[in-house]
Scaffold this active site. Sequence first.
Site, PDB file in Angstrom:
ATOM      1  N   ARG A  38      -3.202 -19.648  69.582  1.00 22.32           N
ATOM      2  CA  ARG A  38      -3.111 -18.245  69.994  1.00 22.32           C
ATOM      3  C   ARG A  38      -2.475 -17.323  68.970  1.00 22.32           C
ATOM      4  O   ARG A  38      -2.343 -16.127  69.205  1.00 22.32           O
ATOM      5  CB  ARG A  38      -2.385 -18.126  71.337  1.00 22.32           C
ATOM      6  CG  ARG A  38      -3.265 -18.628  72.462  1.00 22.32           C
ATOM      7  CD  ARG A  38      -2.600 -18.618  73.823  1.00 22.32           C
ATOM      8  NE  ARG A  38      -3.492 -19.271  74.770  1.00 22.32           N
ATOM      9  CZ  ARG A  38      -3.584 -20.585  74.934  1.00 22.32           C
ATOM     10  NH1 ARG A  38      -2.821 -21.399  74.219  1.00 22.32           N
ATOM     11  NH2 ARG A  38      -4.437 -21.100  75.798  1.00 22.32           N
ATOM     12  N   HIS A  70     -10.638 -27.972  66.666  1.00 24.14           N
ATOM     13  CA  HIS A  70     -11.278 -26.706  67.018  1.00 24.14           C
ATOM     14  C   HIS A  70     -10.474 -25.586  66.362  1.00 24.14           C
ATOM     15  O   HIS A  70      -9.251 -25.612  66.372  1.00 24.14           O
ATOM     16  CB  HIS A  70     -11.312 -26.534  68.537  1.00 24.14           C
ATOM     17  CG  HIS A  70     -12.256 -25.471  69.016  1.00 24.14           C
ATOM     18  ND1 HIS A  70     -12.032 -24.131  68.797  1.00 24.14           N
ATOM     19  CD2 HIS A  70     -13.437 -25.551  69.673  1.00 24.14           C
ATOM     20  CE1 HIS A  70     -13.039 -23.448  69.320  1.00 24.14           C
ATOM     21  NE2 HIS A  70     -13.917 -24.277  69.853  1.00 24.14           N
ATOM     22  N   TYR A  73      -8.196 -19.328  68.260  1.00 23.64           N
ATOM     23  CA  TYR A  73      -8.989 -18.295  68.958  1.00 23.64           C
ATOM     24  C   TYR A  73      -9.134 -16.962  68.238  1.00 23.64           C
ATOM     25  O   TYR A  73     -10.136 -16.269  68.429  1.00 23.64           O
ATOM     26  CB  TYR A  73      -8.351 -18.003  70.326  1.00 23.64           C
ATOM     27  CG  TYR A  73      -8.326 -19.183  71.261  1.00 23.64           C
ATOM     28  CD1 TYR A  73      -9.501 -19.872  71.555  1.00 23.64           C
ATOM     29  CD2 TYR A  73      -7.142 -19.601  71.856  1.00 23.64           C
ATOM     30  CE1 TYR A  73      -9.489 -20.950  72.424  1.00 23.64           C
ATOM     31  CE2 TYR A  73      -7.118 -20.680  72.730  1.00 23.64           C
ATOM     32  CZ  TYR A  73      -8.295 -21.355  73.009  1.00 23.64           C
ATOM     33  OH  TYR A  73      -8.281 -22.413  73.864  1.00 23.64           O
ATOM     34  N   HIS A 110     -16.342 -21.135  66.166  1.00 17.96           N
ATOM     35  CA  HIS A 110     -17.225 -20.168  66.810  1.00 17.96           C
ATOM     36  C   HIS A 110     -17.764 -19.265  65.704  1.00 17.96           C
ATOM     37  O   HIS A 110     -17.203 -19.210  64.614  1.00 17.96           O
ATOM     38  CB  HIS A 110     -16.460 -19.338  67.829  1.00 17.96           C
ATOM     39  CG  HIS A 110     -16.017 -20.145  69.005  1.00 17.96           C
ATOM     40  ND1 HIS A 110     -15.228 -19.644  70.001  1.00 17.96           N
ATOM     41  CD2 HIS A 110     -16.266 -21.441  69.350  1.00 17.96           C
ATOM     42  CE1 HIS A 110     -15.002 -20.584  70.909  1.00 17.96           C
ATOM     43  NE2 HIS A 110     -15.610 -21.687  70.530  1.00 17.96           N
ATOM     44  N   GLU A 146     -20.604 -23.821  66.320  1.00 15.42           N
ATOM     45  CA  GLU A 146     -20.810 -23.983  67.763  1.00 15.42           C
ATOM     46  C   GLU A 146     -21.666 -22.844  68.305  1.00 15.42           C
ATOM     47  O   GLU A 146     -21.368 -21.667  68.073  1.00 15.42           O
ATOM     48  CB  GLU A 146     -19.460 -24.025  68.489  1.00 15.42           C
ATOM     49  CG  GLU A 146     -19.628 -24.193  70.004  1.00 15.42           C
ATOM     50  CD  GLU A 146     -18.318 -24.380  70.759  1.00 15.42           C
ATOM     51  OE1 GLU A 146     -17.238 -24.393  70.123  1.00 15.42           O
ATOM     52  OE2 GLU A 146     -18.389 -24.519  71.986  1.00 15.42           O
ATOM     53  N   ASP A 180     -22.690 -26.810  72.624  1.00 15.54           N
ATOM     54  CA  ASP A 180     -21.973 -26.692  73.892  1.00 15.54           C
ATOM     55  C   ASP A 180     -23.011 -26.469  74.990  1.00 15.54           C
ATOM     56  O   ASP A 180     -23.751 -25.484  74.967  1.00 15.54           O
ATOM     57  CB  ASP A 180     -20.985 -25.519  73.804  1.00 15.54           C
ATOM     58  CG  ASP A 180     -20.082 -25.415  75.024  1.00 15.54           C
ATOM     59  OD1 ASP A 180     -20.614 -25.396  76.148  1.00 15.54           O
ATOM     60  OD2 ASP A 180     -18.851 -25.338  74.843  1.00 15.54           O
ATOM     61  N   HIS A 183     -22.547 -23.207  77.016  1.00 21.65           N
ATOM     62  CA  HIS A 183     -22.934 -22.025  76.244  1.00 21.65           C
ATOM     63  C   HIS A 183     -24.459 -21.911  76.144  1.00 21.65           C
ATOM     64  O   HIS A 183     -25.014 -20.823  76.270  1.00 21.65           O
ATOM     65  CB  HIS A 183     -22.342 -22.086  74.829  1.00 21.65           C
ATOM     66  CG  HIS A 183     -20.840 -22.058  74.801  1.00 21.65           C
ATOM     67  ND1 HIS A 183     -20.121 -22.147  73.626  1.00 21.65           N
ATOM     68  CD2 HIS A 183     -19.926 -21.957  75.797  1.00 21.65           C
ATOM     69  CE1 HIS A 183     -18.831 -22.096  73.901  1.00 21.65           C
ATOM     70  NE2 HIS A 183     -18.676 -21.989  75.203  1.00 21.65           N
ATOM     71  N   HIS A 217     -20.280 -30.581  73.176  1.00 22.61           N
ATOM     72  CA  HIS A 217     -19.292 -30.160  74.161  1.00 22.61           C
ATOM     73  C   HIS A 217     -19.999 -30.250  75.500  1.00 22.61           C
ATOM     74  O   HIS A 217     -20.856 -29.435  75.808  1.00 22.61           O
ATOM     75  CB  HIS A 217     -18.841 -28.716  73.913  1.00 22.61           C
ATOM     76  CG  HIS A 217     -17.807 -28.585  72.835  1.00 22.61           C
ATOM     77  ND1 HIS A 217     -17.437 -27.372  72.301  1.00 22.61           N
ATOM     78  CD2 HIS A 217     -17.043 -29.531  72.215  1.00 22.61           C
ATOM     79  CE1 HIS A 217     -16.492 -27.571  71.395  1.00 22.61           C
ATOM     80  NE2 HIS A 217     -16.239 -28.864  71.315  1.00 22.61           N
ATOM     81  N   ASP A 230     -19.192 -17.183  79.486  1.00 22.42           N
ATOM     82  CA  ASP A 230     -18.590 -18.407  78.962  1.00 22.42           C
ATOM     83  C   ASP A 230     -17.591 -18.943  79.984  1.00 22.42           C
ATOM     84  O   ASP A 230     -16.390 -18.770  79.827  1.00 22.42           O
ATOM     85  CB  ASP A 230     -17.912 -18.096  77.623  1.00 22.42           C
ATOM     86  CG  ASP A 230     -17.359 -19.343  76.963  1.00 22.42           C
ATOM     87  OD1 ASP A 230     -17.530 -20.446  77.520  1.00 22.42           O
ATOM     88  OD2 ASP A 230     -16.732 -19.207  75.898  1.00 22.42           O
ATOM     89  N   HIS A 232     -16.736 -22.452  81.838  1.00 21.47           N
ATOM     90  CA  HIS A 232     -17.004 -23.895  81.957  1.00 21.47           C
ATOM     91  C   HIS A 232     -16.701 -24.374  83.371  1.00 21.47           C
ATOM     92  O   HIS A 232     -15.860 -23.795  84.051  1.00 21.47           O
ATOM     93  CB  HIS A 232     -16.127 -24.679  80.976  1.00 21.47           C
ATOM     94  CG  HIS A 232     -16.311 -24.275  79.550  1.00 21.47           C
ATOM     95  ND1 HIS A 232     -15.732 -24.935  78.510  1.00 21.47           N
ATOM     96  CD2 HIS A 232     -17.027 -23.271  78.970  1.00 21.47           C
ATOM     97  CE1 HIS A 232     -16.063 -24.375  77.358  1.00 21.47           C
ATOM     98  NE2 HIS A 232     -16.840 -23.349  77.620  1.00 21.47           N
ATOM     99  N   GLU A 262     -14.657 -29.886  77.824  1.00 21.80           N
ATOM    100  CA  GLU A 262     -13.721 -28.754  77.833  1.00 21.80           C
ATOM    101  C   GLU A 262     -13.775 -28.161  79.232  1.00 21.80           C
ATOM    102  O   GLU A 262     -14.113 -26.989  79.420  1.00 21.80           O
ATOM    103  CB  GLU A 262     -14.144 -27.700  76.815  1.00 21.80           C
ATOM    104  CG  GLU A 262     -14.204 -28.161  75.364  1.00 21.80           C
ATOM    105  CD  GLU A 262     -14.863 -27.125  74.461  1.00 21.80           C
ATOM    106  OE1 GLU A 262     -15.974 -26.644  74.781  1.00 21.80           O
ATOM    107  OE2 GLU A 262     -14.266 -26.804  73.429  1.00 21.80           O
TER     108      GLU A 262
HETATM  109 ZN    ZN Z   1     -15.575 -23.662  71.038  1.00 23.20          ZN
HETATM  110 MN    MN Z   2     -17.203 -25.424  73.410  1.00 23.33          MN
HETATM  111 MN    MN Z   3     -16.738 -21.830  75.996  1.00 25.27          MN
END
Ligand code: ZN
Ligand code: MN
Ligand code: MN
Length: 291
Positions: A38, A70, A73, A110, A146, A180, A183, A217, A230, A232, A262
């Site tokens: 973060r 990963h 963000y 991403h 991704e 993913d 996604h 994913h 998005d 999950h 995830e």
């Molecule tokens: Zn991701």
């Molecule tokens: Mn993902």
């Molecule tokens: Mn996602």
Amino acid sequence: MAAKVGCHVSISGSIDMAVDNAVQRGCTAFQMFTRNPRGWHAKELDGQVTAAFRTKLKESGIDGDAICAHMPYLPNLASPDDAGFSKSAATLTDEVRRCGLLGIPYVVTHLGSHLGSGEEAGMDRLVKGLNGAAGAAKNDVMILLENTAGQKNSVGSDLGQLGDILDRCRPAGRFGVCLDTCHAFAAGYDMRTKKSVKETFGLFEEHVGMDRLKIVHLNDAKGELGSKRDRHYHIGLGEIGEEGMAAAARTADRNGIPLILETPIDEKRDDVGNIAKARELLAARGAGGAR
Ligand code: ZN
Ligand code: MN
Ligand code: MN
């Protein structure tokens, strides 16, 4: 070969705790951050931490090719803002370096948002950032692109576009894809039936190539097909459902691709429950007539 299945695990406490957390959950594959996701700042990795991580990983018996990091963000590699882009590109370079030190073969990123500057401009920025990071961090860590859910201004939800971006990445051997399922479904690629999963993976093969796929994913989706959301959800309990999740998991597993979850943790299920569900779907091979 046993299926490689696991989830995203926490590094809370210290980075090597990721391995303990993975082992505790029965993971045979896992994903982690190498830093607080973060913020922009990352504490330098010291030799003690990297050695502890490597030792624990070796002792765990988890295949070193079944793990990935990963990206945090905040970075946006498609940003039209010069300062924002530079910071993002530098973070990716740093992540590739950190993965090299930890012995993690893949870093998942991403593709960012062009923030209204347009797809072409966004893709130009992105490719520059990706190639810059691969060039600056001289190791063999692979950057995995991704696919995105297709939120406003996002880059890389269309498999054709993802393939185009990948084609511009150099050196080619340093790049691959993380698919993913949530996604893809949110972006409009149906995955609810055996047949639709086959079609979607067919499109993936056509535009990207199965040989470029390194991680899946495995996430069910809370939003409906093409929702561009998005969100999950637990394996088999979302809009994709059991048949689709099973078919996607089997397709990936047949190709030796690690499945990383995830999924949410709530009163319905935790990570252990979702991993068990994924393994159950993989084991019930006869059931949907898969294969
Ligand atoms: Zn991701
Ligand atoms: Mn993902
Ligand atoms: Mn996602």
